[in-house]
Design a protein around this motif. Sequence first.
Motif, PDB file in Angstrom:
ATOM      1  N   LEU A  95       0.831  -1.039  -0.173  1.00 41.03           N
ATOM      2  CA  LEU A  95       0.123   0.059   0.054  1.00 41.03           C
ATOM      3  C   LEU A  95       0.762   1.392   0.011  1.00 41.03           C
ATOM      4  N   PRO A  96       1.673   1.205   0.975  1.00 42.73           N
ATOM      5  CA  PRO A  96       2.772   2.507   0.894  1.00 42.73           C
ATOM      6  C   PRO A  96       3.402   2.725  -0.610  1.00 42.73           C
ATOM      7  N   PHE A  97       3.640   1.591  -1.036  1.00 39.62           N
ATOM      8  CA  PHE A  97       4.417   1.676  -2.304  1.00 39.62           C
ATOM      9  C   PHE A  97       3.606   2.247  -3.479  1.00 39.62           C
ATOM     10  N   VAL A  98       2.227   1.568  -3.432  1.00 44.03           N
ATOM     11  CA  VAL A  98       1.218   2.135  -4.354  1.00 44.03           C
ATOM     12  C   VAL A  98       1.161   3.840  -4.219  1.00 44.03           C
ATOM     13  N   LEU A  99       0.902   4.181  -2.965  1.00 47.16           N
ATOM     14  CA  LEU A  99       0.978   5.567  -2.665  1.00 47.16           C
ATOM     15  C   LEU A  99       2.041   6.229  -3.134  1.00 47.16           C
ATOM     16  N   ALA A 152       5.341   4.012   6.444  1.00 44.34           N
ATOM     17  CA  ALA A 152       6.334   3.103   7.089  1.00 44.34           C
ATOM     18  C   ALA A 152       7.392   2.954   6.022  1.00 44.34           C
ATOM     19  N   ARG A 153       8.493   2.860   6.531  1.00 47.98           N
ATOM     20  CA  ARG A 153       9.743   2.474   5.221  1.00 47.98           C
ATOM     21  C   ARG A 153       9.259   1.192   4.568  1.00 47.98           C
ATOM     22  N   THR A 154       9.769   1.304   3.579  1.00 48.83           N
ATOM     23  CA  THR A 154       9.503   0.114   2.463  1.00 48.83           C
ATOM     24  C   THR A 154      10.806  -0.654   2.279  1.00 48.83           C
ATOM     25  N   PRO A 155      10.726  -1.869   1.806  1.00 52.01           N
ATOM     26  CA  PRO A 155      12.111  -2.682   1.749  1.00 52.01           C
ATOM     27  C   PRO A 155      12.828  -1.666   0.384  1.00 52.01           C
ATOM     28  N   GLU A 156      14.144  -1.624   0.672  1.00 51.28           N
ATOM     29  CA  GLU A 156      14.916  -0.825  -0.201  1.00 51.28           C
ATOM     30  C   GLU A 156      14.646  -0.926  -1.495  1.00 51.28           C
ATOM     31  N   GLY A 157      14.422  -2.087  -2.143  1.00 52.20           N
ATOM     32  CA  GLY A 157      14.055  -2.299  -3.585  1.00 52.20           C
ATOM     33  C   GLY A 157      12.927  -1.467  -4.137  1.00 52.20           C
TER      34      GLY A 157
END
Length: 160
Positions: A95-99, A152-157
């Motif tokens: 979800l954070p990635f999509v945002l 929240a922090r997402t994985p580096e990739g």
Amino acid sequence: MNNSNDFTCDDARPLVPAYLDGELSADRASPLRQHLMECADCRTRTQAHKAQRQWFASTPEVSVPEGFAARVARRAFQGDIGEAPQTTETLAPVLPFVLKMTAAAAGLLLVLSGVIRAVDIPTGGELRADDEATMSLEEALDRLEVLDGREARTPEGLVR
Ligand SMILES: [Zn+2]
């Protein structure tokens, strides 16, 4: 209403369900049948009743697993739109990635609008146009950073 044995619509209608089930004795079914032949209204109602009955009869029982509605509601709130099977664990970082991607797209649009404005401006105003484009890029980066702080922090990739 009609001329056969004083059998009226009010007499006919309560008998229709039993008649359709074949539960009426011949001496009760025959005046009803007679009435249905003479009375289009009751005939229509009987047909409708019959169709409705078939509708229900042809619907097989569907067993819903226990807690099904609650699970669907819970997953919907988590943002599951029903595509691939996703567990709560994999959904959380997505979800954070999509945002972030949405924000990135918005930032890109901002940059592009700056570039387009720069192209549009006549040769005399080149410096001003460049400044504007740079400002837009910085604004876009600012927005991404604001989002970084909130989520929240997402994985580096996934980040870049
Ligand atoms: Zn009738």
